[in-house]
Every structure is written in C-alpha cells, then in structure tokens.
Design an enzyme around this catalytic site. Sequence first.
Site, short mmCIF file in Angstrom:
data_model
loop_
_atom_site.label_atom_id
_atom_site.label_comp_id
_atom_site.label_asym_id
_atom_site.label_seq_id
_atom_site.Cartn_x
_atom_site.Cartn_y
_atom_site.Cartn_z
N CYS A 102 10.27 -10.64 13.54
CA CYS A 102 10.60 -11.97 12.84
C CYS A 102 10.85 -11.62 11.53
CB CYS A 102 9.68 -13.04 13.12
SG CYS A 102 10.05 -14.63 12.21
N LYS A 141 8.22 -6.46 20.40
CA LYS A 141 9.60 -6.63 20.01
C LYS A 141 9.78 -6.37 18.57
CE LYS A 141 13.35 -9.95 20.22
NZ LYS A 141 13.98 -10.19 18.79
N GLY A 228 19.29 -14.23 23.18
CA GLY A 228 18.92 -15.31 22.56
C GLY A 228 19.52 -16.37 21.90
N ARG A 229 20.06 -16.16 20.68
CA ARG A 229 20.75 -17.24 20.43
C ARG A 229 22.06 -17.68 21.17
NH1 ARG A 229 22.38 -15.08 14.83
NH2 ARG A 229 22.42 -13.21 15.69
#
Length: 345
Positions: A102, A141, A228-229
């Site tokens: 992140c 991740k 994801g996005r």
Amino acid sequence: MPNIGPIQLPEFPLLLAPMEDVSDPPFRAVCKENGTDLMYSEFISSEGLIRDAMKSRQKLDFSEEERPFGIQIFGGDEDAMAMSARICETVSPDLVDINFGCPVKKVVSKGAGAGVLKDIPLMVRLTEAVIKSTTLPVTIKTRLGWDDDTKNIMDVAERMQDIGVQAITIHGRTRCQLYKGEADWSLIAAVKNNPRITIPVFGNGDIDSPQKALEYKNRYGVDGIMIGRAAIGYPWIFREVKHYLQTKEILAPPTLEERIDVCRKHLTKSVEWKGPIVGINEMRRHYTNYLKGLPGIKEFRYKLVTLKTMEEINEVLEEISKNYAGYTFERYPIEIINYHEKCPI
C-alpha cells in the site's frame, strides 16, 4: 495448477485485489458470481484489530460462498502483527495475506504497507512473526521496491519463500510511482523464472482487458493475475477474461438485464451487511459505473442517489429496465479508477 498450502486453485486463477473501502462483502459477492477465483478482505490494520476497533473487526466478515478467502493485514510491529494473525484465525479464513504494497502516505509514514520496502530485515521479522503465530498459509502482496534505485523484489521473493511464505503477489510499480506510469511486469517475470522460486507468483497492475490478460499470461509466465481497479464498477471483467483465455473470443458487454440484476444484488447485500442507511448511501457511488453507456440516464441516476429506501430504488431500477428495454450496449474501454485519491486511510 498453483497451490497455496492446501488451497487448490484453477490452472490460471484470477484474484480480486484487496482494496480499502472497495473490496467489502457486497462488492466481493458480485465479483465472485462473475468468476473470481480468490478474494481478500479490505486490508486491515493490525493495531485496529488489537484495539478491537469496530471497523477493523467488521472487515473480518465473509461468507462460505466466498472461499477460498484470505484476510489481509498490515502493520509495522511484530507483536501486533502476530496477535492480529491469531485474531484472523478465529474466523477461519483460508489464508492470511500481509500487505507490503500500500503506497498511501498515512500507512507508509507509520512504517507499514510499502513503507516496509525500505527495511527488508523488518519485512522478514514481521512475516516470520505472522507465520509463527498461525497455522494458516501466509502470503504477501508487495511492489517492485521503494523507488527506481531499490527494485529489490528478487531478494524479497527469495527471502520470503525461505521463511515460509506460500505465495507472492507483485504489483509492477515501486512505491514512489504510486499508480503513475505503466506497470513493469518484466521484473515479475524475472521472479517467476528464478529457479529458486517454487511458490506461486501472481502479477498485478494495469490488467484492464481480456486481451491484455492473455498477452501478459503468455509473455510473463505468471501463475495467475490479480485484478483490482478495473473491477470497480465492472465485475464482469473476470468472466470476460476467463472466456477469452479459453476461447480467444470477446464476450458481448453485459446486457441491461445483467446490469440491473447486479445493481439489485449489490444493493441487497450492502443493506444486509451495513444496515439500510449506510448500505444505501454507500451503494450510490456504484450506479454510475453499472449503468454507464445508457443515453439520458442522468435523470434516473439522480433518483437512485437521492432516494432513501430499497423499495423506491428498486422501483427506479424497474423503470430503467422498462425504459431501456432492448438497448444494446457498445463496448467501451474499462476505465482504471484511481480510487486511492479518495482512500479514507
């Protein structure tokens, strides 16, 4: 077929990325119905779990239909990470994933998420603490490195495997890149092709079409891809990718009936999980994407984002079904939404 401990995945699995304030149970439900093979919780603060923070605890919720399912945690303290992993184990997920990727400043500044990429020995200690505290498979991740001068993903992958990590997902950018520029999958491929690496290697970054999924599968040889996005507002991407991988044919865009059906299911799940007020309010951000492409939809969309009961919203969805009956959608490129700009963390 890649295995994560006892978890048997399909030959080329599609993973739904853990996205804060996005990958909640209602959203995961519609993605699962469209072909996701492995999903994760929103990422959860280890400190929040230990403090018994309501929002952190709520993120542990998942249903049996979501399996195989992983809970993702983040933090910079070994004891807190170990204790939070034990808390995760009490709800019996299939695995625990650690977030070392992140890039959000508030997370990084606390020495967590991608902030740990500046201190690989700390990454090792944090991961070892989690592995020793749970009987569940542990995965991570992460990103290529902190910046262009420290792309140390090969060293990270080897050290993570050596201490017992059972799969690694790599986002093809550094932390300093955030989500800018093009993801570099060549280093992900280098990790996968390293003869020392025997655990599954999943690639992540910029997959926004079935064609790109197949191209990256063939070019980089990863064991699967994480999306994801591109799935935000378009959960159909999973079934479209799967169909294309099998047939090399592009599926037609989801029909009006399918879009309305997903709206209803997502709304129902949202209200069930969050309650009528929050569930209805948080559903409002999804209508634009689900109904994208319908001409003159603005008036209906305004109703959907202002009404306050499920009954009224379902009446408008029924009205849309009748008003646009027979409408054929054109295929538009999937928009990659930079949701981190509004990330609440």
